[in-house]
Design a protein around this motif. Sequence first.
Motif, PDB file in Angstrom:
ATOM      1  N   ASP A 215     -48.555 -35.080  84.125  1.00  0.00           N
ATOM      2  CA  ASP A 215     -47.309 -35.680  83.651  1.00  0.00           C
ATOM      3  C   ASP A 215     -46.213 -34.626  83.514  1.00  0.00           C
ATOM      4  O   ASP A 215     -45.038 -34.915  83.706  1.00  0.00           O
ATOM      5  CB  ASP A 215     -47.519 -36.365  82.297  1.00  0.00           C
ATOM      6  N   ARG A 216     -46.649 -33.421  83.167  1.00  0.00           N
ATOM      7  CA  ARG A 216     -45.708 -32.323  82.953  1.00  0.00           C
ATOM      8  C   ARG A 216     -46.092 -31.151  83.850  1.00  0.00           C
ATOM      9  O   ARG A 216     -47.264 -30.913  84.113  1.00  0.00           O
ATOM     10  CB  ARG A 216     -45.729 -31.889  81.484  1.00  0.00           C
ATOM     11  N   VAL A 217     -45.092 -30.414  84.308  1.00  0.00           N
ATOM     12  CA  VAL A 217     -45.353 -29.300  85.211  1.00  0.00           C
ATOM     13  C   VAL A 217     -46.165 -28.213  84.502  1.00  0.00           C
ATOM     14  O   VAL A 217     -45.908 -27.865  83.336  1.00  0.00           O
ATOM     15  CB  VAL A 217     -44.037 -28.728  85.770  1.00  0.00           C
ATOM     16  N   THR A 218     -47.155 -27.705  85.206  1.00  0.00           N
ATOM     17  CA  THR A 218     -47.969 -26.595  84.689  1.00  0.00           C
ATOM     18  C   THR A 218     -47.976 -25.394  85.627  1.00  0.00           C
ATOM     19  O   THR A 218     -48.491 -24.337  85.281  1.00  0.00           O
ATOM     20  CB  THR A 218     -49.422 -27.051  84.459  1.00  0.00           C
ATOM     21  N   GLY A 219     -47.424 -25.595  86.823  1.00  0.00           N
ATOM     22  CA  GLY A 219     -47.421 -24.486  87.762  1.00  0.00           C
ATOM     23  C   GLY A 219     -46.606 -24.818  88.993  1.00  0.00           C
ATOM     24  O   GLY A 219     -46.212 -25.965  89.224  1.00  0.00           O
ATOM     25  N   VAL A 220     -46.378 -23.788  89.803  1.00  0.00           N
ATOM     26  CA  VAL A 220     -45.641 -23.929  91.054  1.00  0.00           C
ATOM     27  C   VAL A 220     -46.490 -23.324  92.157  1.00  0.00           C
ATOM     28  O   VAL A 220     -46.851 -22.131  92.092  1.00  0.00           O
ATOM     29  CB  VAL A 220     -44.280 -23.210  90.983  1.00  0.00           C
ATOM     30  N   ARG A 221     -46.830 -24.145  93.162  1.00  0.00           N
ATOM     31  CA  ARG A 221     -47.636 -23.660  94.275  1.00  0.00           C
ATOM     32  C   ARG A 221     -46.714 -23.157  95.381  1.00  0.00           C
ATOM     33  O   ARG A 221     -45.743 -23.814  95.752  1.00  0.00           O
ATOM     34  CB  ARG A 221     -48.562 -24.748  94.800  1.00  0.00           C
ATOM     35  N   LEU A 222     -47.041 -21.981  95.906  1.00  0.00           N
ATOM     36  CA  LEU A 222     -46.189 -21.327  96.888  1.00  0.00           C
ATOM     37  C   LEU A 222     -46.754 -21.481  98.299  1.00  0.00           C
ATOM     38  O   LEU A 222     -47.925 -21.815  98.489  1.00  0.00           O
ATOM     39  CB  LEU A 222     -46.046 -19.846  96.540  1.00  0.00           C
ATOM     40  N   ASP A 224     -47.558 -19.268 100.290  1.00  0.00           N
ATOM     41  CA  ASP A 224     -48.645 -18.327 100.594  1.00  0.00           C
ATOM     42  C   ASP A 224     -49.967 -18.761  99.973  1.00  0.00           C
ATOM     43  O   ASP A 224     -50.970 -18.045 100.055  1.00  0.00           O
ATOM     44  CB  ASP A 224     -48.271 -16.914 100.131  1.00  0.00           C
ATOM     45  N   GLY A 225     -49.985 -19.939  99.323  1.00  0.00           N
ATOM     46  CA  GLY A 225     -51.217 -20.479  98.763  1.00  0.00           C
ATOM     47  C   GLY A 225     -51.452 -20.151  97.305  1.00  0.00           C
ATOM     48  O   GLY A 225     -52.329 -20.745  96.670  1.00  0.00           O
ATOM     49  N   SER A 226     -50.698 -19.241  96.742  1.00  0.00           N
ATOM     50  CA  SER A 226     -50.875 -18.875  95.338  1.00  0.00           C
ATOM     51  C   SER A 226     -50.146 -19.860  94.424  1.00  0.00           C
ATOM     52  O   SER A 226     -49.305 -20.636  94.863  1.00  0.00           O
ATOM     53  CB  SER A 226     -50.354 -17.458  95.092  1.00  0.00           C
ATOM     54  N   THR A 227     -50.479 -19.820  93.146  1.00  0.00           N
ATOM     55  CA  THR A 227     -49.850 -20.674  92.147  1.00  0.00           C
ATOM     56  C   THR A 227     -49.333 -19.823  90.997  1.00  0.00           C
ATOM     57  O   THR A 227     -50.044 -18.940  90.505  1.00  0.00           O
ATOM     58  CB  THR A 227     -50.834 -21.728  91.605  1.00  0.00           C
ATOM     59  N   VAL A 228     -48.101 -20.082  90.584  1.00  0.00           N
ATOM     60  CA  VAL A 228     -47.503 -19.404  89.440  1.00  0.00           C
ATOM     61  C   VAL A 228     -47.527 -20.375  88.267  1.00  0.00           C
ATOM     62  O   VAL A 228     -46.966 -21.473  88.356  1.00  0.00           O
ATOM     63  CB  VAL A 228     -46.058 -18.963  89.740  1.00  0.00           C
ATOM     64  N   ASP A 229     -48.180 -19.984  87.166  1.00  0.00           N
ATOM     65  CA  ASP A 229     -48.235 -20.845  85.983  1.00  0.00           C
ATOM     66  C   ASP A 229     -46.839 -21.002  85.386  1.00  0.00           C
ATOM     67  O   ASP A 229     -46.024 -20.069  85.394  1.00  0.00           O
ATOM     68  CB  ASP A 229     -49.177 -20.254  84.935  1.00  0.00           C
ATOM     69  N   ALA A 230     -46.569 -22.206  84.855  1.00  0.00           N
ATOM     70  CA  ALA A 230     -45.228 -22.483  84.340  1.00  0.00           C
ATOM     71  C   ALA A 230     -45.280 -23.463  83.183  1.00  0.00           C
ATOM     72  O   ALA A 230     -46.064 -24.416  83.196  1.00  0.00           O
ATOM     73  CB  ALA A 230     -44.341 -23.049  85.441  1.00  0.00           C
ATOM     74  N   ASP A 231     -44.452 -23.223  82.191  1.00  0.00           N
ATOM     75  CA  ASP A 231     -44.172 -24.200  81.139  1.00  0.00           C
ATOM     76  C   ASP A 231     -42.849 -24.911  81.414  1.00  0.00           C
ATOM     77  O   ASP A 231     -42.667 -26.070  81.041  1.00  0.00           O
ATOM     78  CB  ASP A 231     -44.091 -23.509  79.774  1.00  0.00           C
ATOM     79  N   VAL A 232     -41.944 -24.179  82.047  1.00  0.00           N
ATOM     80  CA  VAL A 232     -40.605 -24.687  82.367  1.00  0.00           C
ATOM     81  C   VAL A 232     -40.269 -24.231  83.781  1.00  0.00           C
ATOM     82  O   VAL A 232     -40.521 -23.071  84.131  1.00  0.00           O
ATOM     83  CB  VAL A 232     -39.547 -24.144  81.379  1.00  0.00           C
ATOM     84  N   VAL A 233     -39.691 -25.118  84.580  1.00  0.00           N
ATOM     85  CA  VAL A 233     -39.251 -24.766  85.923  1.00  0.00           C
ATOM     86  C   VAL A 233     -37.771 -25.120  86.052  1.00  0.00           C
ATOM     87  O   VAL A 233     -37.351 -26.217  85.665  1.00  0.00           O
ATOM     88  CB  VAL A 233     -40.062 -25.503  87.012  1.00  0.00           C
ATOM     89  N   VAL A 234     -37.006 -24.191  86.579  1.00  0.00           N
ATOM     90  CA  VAL A 234     -35.591 -24.427  86.845  1.00  0.00           C
ATOM     91  C   VAL A 234     -35.374 -24.343  88.348  1.00  0.00           C
ATOM     92  O   VAL A 234     -35.697 -23.327  88.968  1.00  0.00           O
ATOM     93  CB  VAL A 234     -34.697 -23.400  86.132  1.00  0.00           C
ATOM     94  N   VAL A 235     -34.842 -25.408  88.923  1.00  0.00           N
ATOM     95  CA  VAL A 235     -34.574 -25.443  90.360  1.00  0.00           C
ATOM     96  C   VAL A 235     -33.089 -25.141  90.564  1.00  0.00           C
ATOM     97  O   VAL A 235     -32.223 -25.917  90.155  1.00  0.00           O
ATOM     98  CB  VAL A 235     -34.941 -26.807  90.969  1.00  0.00           C
ATOM     99  N   GLY A 236     -32.834 -23.988  91.189  1.00  0.00           N
ATOM    100  CA  GLY A 236     -31.465 -23.575  91.470  1.00  0.00           C
ATOM    101  C   GLY A 236     -31.310 -23.253  92.940  1.00  0.00           C
ATOM    102  O   GLY A 236     -31.240 -22.079  93.320  1.00  0.00           O
TER     103      GLY A 236
END
Length: 401
Positions: A215-222, A224-236
């Motif tokens: 329901d809520r974002v927990t990460g961003v998959r790139l 290159d196959g890796s994932t960056v953990d996230a509590d907040v994501v800002v799309v700019g």
Amino acid sequence: MAEPHRIVVVGTGLAGASAAGSLRERGFAGDIALIGRDRHRPYELPALSKAVLLGEADEPDWVHEADFYDGIDLVTATSVTELDLGGRAVVDETGARHPYDRLVLATGSTPRTLPVPGADLDGLHTLRTLDDSLALRAAFGDGVRVVVVGAGWIGCEVAAAARGHGSRVTVIEPEPLPLHRTLGPVVGEVFRDLHAEHGVTWRLGTGVTEFVGTDRVTGVRLADGSTVDADVVVVGVGATPNTALAEAAGLELADTGGVAVDASLRTSAPDVYAIGDIAAHFHPRHGTRVRVEHWANAKDQGATVAASLLGEAEPYTANPYFFSDQYDLGLEVRGLFDPLTDDLVVRGDLAERSFIAFWLRAGRVRGALNVNQWDDGDALQALVDRQAEVDEGTLRSGELG
């Protein structure tokens, strides 16, 4: 050309409100209507990614004091849904018609999003309005994992603000450096190192394939196959000019985006003008159409269109101007240039982050950037405006003006 009795401005941002203010300054005593989606009275945008986001201010810079609108029909929190050019009226979402003698379109732009899985999860933010800025500021905090997608001006300023709140920040950017297409590789390295020294983690040269979460974002998959953990994501990742109304009404659009306007900001329809983010205007200095999304452009085009509305038909000749503050670095950018193909000349010390950068084309100054140097602004503006032919030795160490 007879003076109009009623002018309608669609859009309550800086461009539209500046037009209204300039009309009054020029003595226009007729009716002015300002209609826009934002629930607040008109404000300027720069503070949203700077002072407000940093927590140094709770309010933006208002374009006018509240009582200025006592003599103006300000309609907030309302979208215009149709331009009835034949009937010389605009129609809002309630069905109300707003007749005009002359019409100004200042509909601004909308932040782009990424068409990837998870783009609708909670915890994803864009930054365009005062409410966006306050919500994002509330989401920052000590130790909060903030991922910023995009390393343009908004992304860099958001990253700096998040670090100011103690958040752990990662910035993802497909280009090899921040601001790469805006300032080029040499200056881009300055900003990469600046943010790294303040604790930002860079993930450069890779894009986003998915936002992870239920329901809520927990990460961003790139990519290159890796994932960056996230509590907040800002799309700019930039903005799209709001041209749907103009297109539906049959106004000419520019091939490069935006509403096509002449040097005096007139559209292809009689008595209809466009300013700000949506205006792709024919620029007399450059001999081509230019569309700019920066603060100075919105403010200055508002003043120019007021003259055109009253029959004075002033051409808009200002060069693009932009400023930014990130940590202890302040800068101003002037001109229209291509940092990837124009010749770069640097005056000062890149490592100390106290320098002026010039971009030359065929030996003429097309753009200038001053970083933490504030004494030569007028001289830089004159060089850019004249597209002055100056030898590189003078630019590096001689008198600038």
